[in-house]
Write a protein that holds these residues in place. Structure first.
Motif, mmCIF file in Angstrom:
data_model
loop_
_atom_site.group_PDB
_atom_site.id
_atom_site.type_symbol
_atom_site.label_atom_id
_atom_site.label_comp_id
_atom_site.label_asym_id
_atom_site.label_seq_id
_atom_site.Cartn_x
_atom_site.Cartn_y
_atom_site.Cartn_z
ATOM 1 N N PRO A 61 13.864 -7.234 -8.056
ATOM 2 C CA PRO A 61 13.919 -8.675 -7.516
ATOM 3 C C PRO A 61 14.190 -8.637 -6.063
ATOM 4 N N VAL A 62 13.742 -9.681 -5.241
ATOM 5 C CA VAL A 62 13.890 -9.807 -4.064
ATOM 6 C C VAL A 62 15.180 -9.654 -3.670
ATOM 7 N N SER A 63 16.230 -10.119 -4.345
ATOM 8 C CA SER A 63 17.699 -9.931 -3.906
ATOM 9 C C SER A 63 18.123 -8.608 -3.896
ATOM 10 N N ALA A 64 17.348 -7.519 -4.515
ATOM 11 C CA ALA A 64 17.720 -6.209 -4.658
ATOM 12 C C ALA A 64 17.250 -5.407 -3.017
ATOM 13 N N VAL A 65 16.555 -6.042 -2.352
ATOM 14 C CA VAL A 65 15.976 -5.296 -1.105
ATOM 15 C C VAL A 65 16.780 -5.536 0.114
ATOM 16 N N GLY A 66 17.388 -6.764 0.146
ATOM 17 C CA GLY A 66 18.187 -7.078 1.294
ATOM 18 C C GLY A 66 17.627 -6.897 2.476
ATOM 19 N N ASP A 67 18.127 -5.981 3.354
ATOM 20 C CA ASP A 67 17.639 -6.135 4.797
ATOM 21 C C ASP A 67 16.854 -4.732 4.861
ATOM 22 N N SER A 68 16.345 -4.379 3.626
ATOM 23 C CA SER A 68 15.386 -3.031 3.855
ATOM 24 C C SER A 68 14.254 -3.341 4.290
ATOM 25 N N GLU A 69 13.592 -2.361 4.921
ATOM 26 C CA GLU A 69 12.215 -2.060 5.229
ATOM 27 C C GLU A 69 11.113 -1.905 4.098
ATOM 28 N N ILE A 70 10.357 -2.892 3.903
ATOM 29 C CA ILE A 70 9.266 -2.732 2.763
ATOM 30 C C ILE A 70 8.021 -2.273 3.461
ATOM 31 N N THR A 71 7.486 -1.355 2.812
ATOM 32 C CA THR A 71 6.099 -1.096 3.295
ATOM 33 C C THR A 71 5.065 -1.183 2.232
ATOM 34 N N THR A 72 4.122 -1.723 2.552
ATOM 35 C CA THR A 72 2.767 -1.865 1.437
ATOM 36 C C THR A 72 1.575 -0.945 1.985
ATOM 37 N N ILE A 73 0.773 -0.863 1.071
ATOM 38 C CA ILE A 73 -0.512 -0.089 1.309
ATOM 39 C C ILE A 73 -1.231 -0.364 2.435
ATOM 40 N N PRO A 94 -11.487 7.177 -6.295
ATOM 41 C CA PRO A 94 -11.550 6.088 -6.875
ATOM 42 C C PRO A 94 -12.754 5.637 -7.568
ATOM 43 N N GLN A 95 -12.440 4.995 -8.687
ATOM 44 C CA GLN A 95 -13.443 4.598 -9.489
ATOM 45 C C GLN A 95 -13.762 2.991 -9.494
ATOM 46 N N CYS A 96 -12.829 2.504 -10.367
ATOM 47 C CA CYS A 96 -12.701 1.001 -10.259
ATOM 48 C C CYS A 96 -11.835 0.608 -8.874
ATOM 49 N N GLY A 97 -11.044 1.655 -8.809
ATOM 50 C CA GLY A 97 -10.003 1.212 -7.390
ATOM 51 C C GLY A 97 -8.818 0.530 -7.651
ATOM 52 N N TYR A 98 -8.669 -0.041 -8.945
ATOM 53 C CA TYR A 98 -7.368 -1.001 -9.138
ATOM 54 C C TYR A 98 -6.171 -0.403 -8.774
ATOM 55 N N CYS A 99 -5.954 0.789 -9.452
ATOM 56 C CA CYS A 99 -4.659 1.664 -9.155
ATOM 57 C C CYS A 99 -4.331 2.320 -8.044
ATOM 58 N N GLN A 100 -5.492 2.239 -7.399
ATOM 59 C CA GLN A 100 -5.399 3.322 -6.082
ATOM 60 C C GLN A 100 -4.249 2.883 -5.028
ATOM 61 N N SER A 101 -4.008 1.773 -4.770
ATOM 62 C CA SER A 101 -2.842 1.510 -3.843
ATOM 63 C C SER A 101 -1.444 2.289 -4.242
ATOM 64 N N GLY A 102 -1.264 2.041 -5.408
ATOM 65 C CA GLY A 102 -0.055 2.590 -6.164
ATOM 66 C C GLY A 102 -0.204 4.227 -6.105
ATOM 67 N N GLN A 103 -1.408 4.673 -6.434
ATOM 68 C CA GLN A 103 -1.839 6.003 -6.351
ATOM 69 C C GLN A 103 -1.388 6.888 -5.189
ATOM 70 N N VAL A 104 -2.185 6.123 -4.105
ATOM 71 C CA VAL A 104 -1.819 6.576 -2.797
ATOM 72 C C VAL A 104 -0.410 6.588 -2.370
ATOM 73 N N MET A 105 0.140 5.372 -2.407
ATOM 74 C CA MET A 105 1.466 5.250 -2.121
ATOM 75 C C MET A 105 2.497 6.508 -2.664
#
Length: 152
Positions: A61-73, A94-105
């Motif tokens: 939940p957004v309430s759990a991240v507070g002042d944290s730094e969030i980094t996305t793909i 990558p084949q279809c690529g859908y999972c790749q952002s999570g895999q790379v992270m």
């Protein structure tokens, strides 16, 4: 109204405190690289970093991240990210690529912590990142390639 620091920029988003971070990132901030897969933290498609640690944003939940730094793909950088991205391309991961952002992270997070992962280390770190195309052998090989590239 919730304030989120995503990829170095602070965003004010009009969501309830219990809104999953995934939806705030995608629907309110407009960063769509982080994917919705299962909604129960089992597939890894929604992986982002919160203060440098991989988390499943679909159940955070957004309430759990507070002042944290969030980094996305969209903002993943550094020598580990470059090595993983190059290895991913060289190994045709990558084949279809859908999972790749999570895999790379997850792969980048592993290499930041462990410069010489074993197969077991990779399997443990990547556990929970599902790939419907079943490129797991290529993913493991690419992580080994990236680790070797980081030794240079």
């Amino acid at each position: 109204m919730v304030s989120l620091k995503v990829n170095g920029t602070t965003h004010s988003v009009d969501v309830d405190d219990d809104t999953p971070l995934l939806w705030a990132i995608r629907d309110n901030i407009g960063l769509t690289g982080t994917k919705f897969g299962c909604g129960v933290a089992q597939c890894g498609a929604c992986t982002v970093y919160v203060d440098g640690q991989p988390v499943r944003s679909c159940v955070t939940p957004v309430s759990a991240v507070g002042d944290s730094e969030i980094t996305t793909i969209e903002a993943i950088t550094g020598k580990e990210a470059e090595a993983v991205q190059a290895a991913w391309t060289a190994r045709d991961v990558p084949q279809c690529g859908y999972c790749q952002s999570g895999q790379v992270m997850s792969a980048v997070a592993l290499l930041k912590e462990n410069k010489k992962p074993t197969d077991r280390d990779i399997d443990l770190a990547m556990n929970g990142n599902l790939c419907r195309c079943a490129t797991y052998v290529r993913i493991r090989a690419a992580i080994h390639d990236a680790a070797r590239a980081l030794e240079i």
